[in-house]
Design an enzyme around this catalytic site. Structure first.
Site, PDB file in Angstrom:
ATOM      1  N   ASN A 120      29.440  42.159  45.562  1.00 35.95           N
ATOM      2  CA  ASN A 120      29.166  42.209  44.135  1.00 35.95           C
ATOM      3  C   ASN A 120      29.053  40.844  43.478  1.00 35.95           C
ATOM      4  O   ASN A 120      28.768  40.757  42.294  1.00 35.95           O
ATOM      5  CB  ASN A 120      30.268  43.009  43.421  1.00 35.95           C
ATOM      6  N   THR A 121      29.293  39.767  44.219  1.00 34.56           N
ATOM      7  CA  THR A 121      29.195  38.450  43.607  1.00 34.56           C
ATOM      8  C   THR A 121      27.750  38.167  43.235  1.00 34.56           C
ATOM      9  O   THR A 121      26.820  38.465  43.977  1.00 34.56           O
ATOM     10  CB  THR A 121      29.690  37.355  44.571  1.00 34.56           C
ATOM     11  N   GLY A 122      27.540  37.589  42.043  1.00 35.98           N
ATOM     12  CA  GLY A 122      26.213  37.229  41.603  1.00 35.98           C
ATOM     13  C   GLY A 122      25.461  38.366  40.934  1.00 35.98           C
ATOM     14  O   GLY A 122      24.348  38.162  40.451  1.00 35.98           O
ATOM     15  N   CYS A 123      26.012  39.580  40.893  1.00 32.36           N
ATOM     16  CA  CYS A 123      25.293  40.698  40.300  1.00 32.36           C
ATOM     17  C   CYS A 123      25.906  41.131  38.982  1.00 32.36           C
ATOM     18  O   CYS A 123      25.490  42.125  38.408  1.00 32.36           O
ATOM     19  CB  CYS A 123      25.264  41.885  41.271  1.00 32.36           C
ATOM     20  N   GLY A 124      26.932  40.405  38.528  1.00 35.67           N
ATOM     21  CA  GLY A 124      27.524  40.753  37.250  1.00 35.67           C
ATOM     22  C   GLY A 124      28.655  41.748  37.347  1.00 35.67           C
ATOM     23  O   GLY A 124      29.255  42.084  36.333  1.00 35.67           O
TER      24      GLY A 124
END
Length: 278
Positions: A120-124
């Site tokens: 989930n990092t970078g996807c908000g």
């Protein structure tokens, strides 16, 4: 497998400027008097589960197996201490590596948790995942009676007596377990307030003591993380020598955990369960 636990260096192993009775100091006064004092020990502990590195933290180098068990349970990495098959503690200078062997079920859950966070990092959404970690779903505890007021009488003084490390060096927190007869059964100390409770929970579970037949005491500020650990461990009552936060009280009431503050000069204050409306 052998378990190697770091201990304070022997007198002959200490640096020349560190006497056996402690660390030398000079008082900042016109007289510049000198003295020495024992100081709390601190080491870095790196924990890996089945070879997968999970955490590095600063801890006091005592009761480390209790800490690993309690930390693993309190963090939700395992469901039961029976998920831990083996712990190997290996010193590395000022650090210790803890190699923990856990069940396939626990290891799969741990990897899945890490995968979700990484994915989930970078996807908000990483912030949402972090909130799930900070505000997890916890079981609601069965209702339990409050401890008798007599078991809280003189508790601060008894806690001070039980804190052996604090008496020598200060700079440590403590977590204690008072059994059903009102006696202090266990005391665990650490430079970290979370660590002290982890050590106590680990000791309770390893000794197969009934965690609901008595109550836990923490000498530090009572924050939300301590409520999480107490609930996951199945403790029925948590007594804090420092006032709880508002969120702590809300969660204690929600999870049915008895929460008591023991002020310095006033009667014990029961914050959870909530007082009944008159």
């Amino acid at each position: 497998m052998p378990c190697l636990i770091a201990r304070p260096a022997a007198a002959e192993d200490r640096a020349p400027d560190v006497p056996a009775e402690g660390y030398a100091y000079v008082e900042l006064t016109p007289e510049s008097d000198t003295g020495s004092a024992l100081l709390a020990d601190e080491i870095a502990l790196a924990i890996a589960y089945n070879g997968l590195s999970q955490a590095v933290m600063m801890v006091s180098p005592n009761d480390l197996e209790d800490f690993v068990h309690g930390f693993s349970l309190g963090a939700g990495f395992i469901e039961s201490i029976d998920d831990i098959y083996d712990i190997r503690l290996t010193p590395h200078g000022d650090a210790i590596a803890a190699e923990v062997q856990v069940s396939s079920r626990a290891f799969w859950a741990l990897k899945e948790q890490r995968r979700q966070l990484a994915g989930n990092t970078g996807c908000g959404l990483c912030g949402v995942e972090a909130l799930d970690q900070a505000l997890p779903d916890l079981p609601v505890l069965p209702s339990a009676p409050l401890p008798p007021a007599t078991h809280l009488a003189g508790l601060r003084e008894r806690v001070n007596v039980a804190q052996e490390i604090a008496r020598r060096s200060g700079a440590v927190h403590a977590a204690l377990f008072v059994d059903g007869s009102g006696e202090i059964r266990l005391c665990r100390e650490d430079i970290g307030r979370h660590n002290a409770l982890d050590k106590l929970i680990g000791a309770l579970k390893r000794q197969r003591l009934d965690v609901r037949d008595g109550f836990a005491v923490v000498t530090s500020r009572c924050s939300l993380e301590l409520i999480h650990k107490a609930v996951r461990a199945g403790l029925s009552t948590l007594v804090s020598l420092s006032a709880p936060t508002a969120l702590t009280v809300q969660w204690a009431r929600r999870q049915n955990l008895n929460l008591i503050h023991l002020p310095h000069r006033n009667a014990p204050r029961v914050y959870s369960p909530a007082p009944k409306a008159v």
